[in-house]
Design a protein around this motif. Structure first.
Motif, PDB file in Angstrom:
ATOM      1  N   LEU A   1       1.345  -0.825   0.268  1.00 11.88           N
ATOM      2  CA  LEU A   1      -0.161   0.061   0.202  1.00 11.88           C
ATOM      3  C   LEU A   1       1.096   1.070  -0.111  1.00 11.88           C
ATOM      4  N   LEU A   2       1.776   1.688   0.690  1.00 15.15           N
ATOM      5  CA  LEU A   2       3.041   1.889   0.371  1.00 15.15           C
ATOM      6  C   LEU A   2       3.431   2.966  -0.097  1.00 15.15           C
ATOM      7  N   SER A   3       3.850   1.662  -1.274  1.00 15.81           N
ATOM      8  CA  SER A   3       5.169   1.515  -2.154  1.00 15.81           C
ATOM      9  C   SER A   3       4.679   1.546  -3.274  1.00 15.81           C
ATOM     10  N   HIS A   4       2.995   0.942  -4.040  1.00 13.49           N
ATOM     11  CA  HIS A   4       2.561   0.645  -4.765  1.00 13.49           C
ATOM     12  C   HIS A   4       1.428   1.526  -5.582  1.00 13.49           C
ATOM     13  N   ARG A   5       1.483   2.076  -6.617  1.00 12.07           N
ATOM     14  CA  ARG A   5      -0.294   2.846  -6.854  1.00 12.07           C
ATOM     15  C   ARG A   5      -1.293   2.653  -6.709  1.00 12.07           C
ATOM     16  N   TRP A   6      -2.030   3.314  -5.936  1.00 13.25           N
ATOM     17  CA  TRP A   6      -3.226   2.708  -5.600  1.00 13.25           C
ATOM     18  C   TRP A   6      -4.371   2.398  -6.892  1.00 13.25           C
ATOM     19  N   PRO A   7      -5.719   1.560  -6.560  1.00 13.89           N
ATOM     20  CA  PRO A   7      -4.841   1.016  -6.821  1.00 13.89           C
ATOM     21  C   PRO A   7      -4.230  -0.414  -6.992  1.00 13.89           C
TER      22      PRO A   7
ATOM     23  N   LYS B   1       2.731   8.352   2.349  1.00 13.03           N
ATOM     24  CA  LYS B   1       2.697   8.036   0.741  1.00 13.03           C
ATOM     25  C   LYS B   1       3.468   9.697   0.783  1.00 13.03           C
ATOM     26  N   VAL B   2       2.940  10.550   1.670  1.00  6.41           N
ATOM     27  CA  VAL B   2       3.656  11.851   1.779  1.00  6.41           C
ATOM     28  C   VAL B   2       5.243  12.001   1.893  1.00  6.41           C
ATOM     29  N   PHE B   3       5.719  11.019   2.906  1.00  2.80           N
ATOM     30  CA  PHE B   3       7.115  11.619   2.989  1.00  2.80           C
ATOM     31  C   PHE B   3       7.511  11.143   1.631  1.00  2.80           C
ATOM     32  N   LEU B   4       7.198  10.091   0.761  1.00  2.50           N
ATOM     33  CA  LEU B   4       7.757   9.462  -0.332  1.00  2.50           C
ATOM     34  C   LEU B   4       7.503  10.195  -1.001  1.00  2.50           C
TER      35      LEU B   4
END
Length: 493
Positions: free
Chosen positions: A102-108, A133-136
């Protein structure tokens, strides 16, 4: 003293349950569908927030007591491995993989190489993952963003437990420091008599996870549920406490539907108890059919049914692990044998029967008690998924175990000191039974301490799986041929 209003805590708890679904709609579902759904549900939450509650539904809690609730709630979550700052049970590797993806992949989240996608009840991770994801986006490294997301997951789960404890304090009218501490002790320590079953079945060779002493059946203690399935346990408990506290049915639908995004099996497990609660509330209105119909068909219930049920049903239909038929678990073990029948009966006596002996004198007219017993007995032997799969059984029984704990709390708080010696004796025996049950969570912590001693580290994480983007990913967490599924063809962005 700090005033705590039921209406405020109730609204915060429902917001806690529904915010992840709002994010899911915005990030996973097409805008032409998600925007109307968000507007309908947003207006429902506005109506819930504006509902008035009685002045008597307010407690004045001591500031020290509120501080204890906050600290103990977060520490309980941290000691269960949430946030990666303590020992993690083996099942955390699957939950960590979901959270990482959830953190590293695009949603969905889809895995194009294998034609699969992430299809699971994602509620507990959505908010921390979105913040991570904001931190990424701010160009932090993947590891830093992961560590920050882990901390936010710990805080998010801690907030859920804080709201739960406040609801318990409001329901049982406990506003003293002693009452608050007792609620925390009962919540963390409650369990069936697994230690007795372990000694009966296995002698002195006590295992490090004694809730499987029977070999076939299990009711999780609260601490065990937090150690192994925090993503389902926390929202399940909040849902159960909210339904128990409501004085009408106008928000039942939205509370239940929101929890589907966290723990659909727990929702299935509480259905019988919901019918009993609805029946009890209708009796308070002299069985008035029109009152019942008016409550059930409230705006928030209809909005939830229209905007949550169909979307989640289509989404979950993609899951590869949910294709098997519902069956009795006996089929997985070659049928119901005489030995299994004996073990099942002993299991029910130790997990339910002992507590019922103390409850029946005061609660024999309470239909909810019989609903809880029926729910636990039925769900203890139902299976869904692969042969030997136990996820449905142990998840569907969590609401019933929590309600059983509430009945025990009710007995303890209603008569803290009995005027007659025989009742004082029964009260003492009940506390001793509870203390026997605390062996179960104690052994969970003993296993954690043993692992930390062996690894010579405090943070013993279960993080080997890393990602579900692989050929042999566990089927409970993914969907096959994802691009051809109903959800991804018609609903997904």
């Amino acid at each position: 003293m700090i005033p705590v209003k039921y209406g405020t805590i109730r609204s915060l708890a429902v917001w806690y349950l529904i915010i992840p679904y709002f994010i899911f709609l915005a990030a996973w579902v097409r805008w032409m569908i998600s925007i109307p759904c968000i507007l309908f549900l947003g207006f429902s939450m506005y109506r819930i927030s504006k509902e008035k509650t009685a002045d008597s539904d307010t407690l004045n809690l001591p500031a020290v007591g509120l501080g204890i609730i906050i600290v103990v709630s977060v520490l309980w979550c941290q000691s269960a491995g949430i946030g990666g700052l303590f020992y993690q049970s083996p099942d955390h590797q699957f939950r960590n993989a979901v959270f990482r993806d959830l953190l590293s992949h695009r949603w969905p989240v889809t895995y194009e190489t294998y034609g699969t996608g992430l299809v699971y009840y994602l509620g507990i991770w959505i908010v921390p993952a979105a913040l991570g994801k904001v931190f990424l986006k701010w160009d932090f490294s993947n590891e830093t963003a992961w560590n920050m997301a882990e901390i936010m997951l710990l805080l998010w789960c801690g907030i859920g437990i804080i709201l739960l404890v406040l609801l318990l304090c409001l329901y049982f009218r406990q506003c003293t420091l002693a009452g608050i501490i007792l609620i925390l002790i009962l919540l963390i320590g409650f369990s069936g008599l697994d230690i007795v079953g372990e000694l009966w079945k296995n002698g002195l060779k006590i295992h490090d996870h004694i809730e499987w002493w029977s070999g076939y059946f299990q009711f999780r203690s609260n601490t065990t549920a937090l150690f192994w399935a925090y993503n389902q346990a926390i929202p399940c408990w909040l849902m159960t406490m909210l339904l128990l506290s409501e004085r009408n049915l106008r928000s039942y639908g939205i509370i239940i539907c929101c929890t589907l995004f966290y723990s659909p099996f727990s929702v299935a497990g509480i259905c019988l108890c919901v019918l009993v609660l609805a029946y009890s509330l209708s009796r308070n209105e002299n069985g008035n059919f029109w009152w019942l119909l008016n409550d059930v068909c409230s705006y928030q219930n209809i909005a939830a049914a229209v905007t949550i049920l169909p979307i989640l049903a289509i989404y979950y239909s993609c899951n590869a692990g949910g294709k098997s038929k519902i069956r009795f678990c006996f089929e997985d073990y070659g049928g119901l044998t005489g030995e299994m029948t004996k073990i099942w009966l002993v299991f029910l006596i130790l997990e339910l029967g002992v507590y019922v002996c103390f409850l029946i004198r005061k609660e024999y007219k309470n239909p909810l008690l019989y609903g809880v017993l029926a729910s636990l007995i039925i769900n203890s032997v139902v299976s869904l998924g692969e042969t030997g799969e136990v996820v449905y059984r142990i998840s569907a029984t969590m609401p019933g175990v929590f309600l059983l704990m509430c009945f025990v709390m009710k007995v303890i708080f209603r008569n803290p000191v009995y005027p007659l010696k025989r009742y004082r004796f029964l009260h003492t025996i009940l506390i001793l039974v509870f203390l026997l049950g605390t062996f179960t969570p104690a052994i969970e912590y003993c296993r954690a301490l043993s692992a930390m001693k062996e690894q010579k580290a405090v943070c013993v994480v279960a993080d080997d799986l890393k990602t579900l983007n692989q050929e042999n990913a566990p089927i409970n967490f993914i969907g096959y041929d994802i691009r051809d599924s109903l959800f991804y063809r018609f609903l997904a962005q």
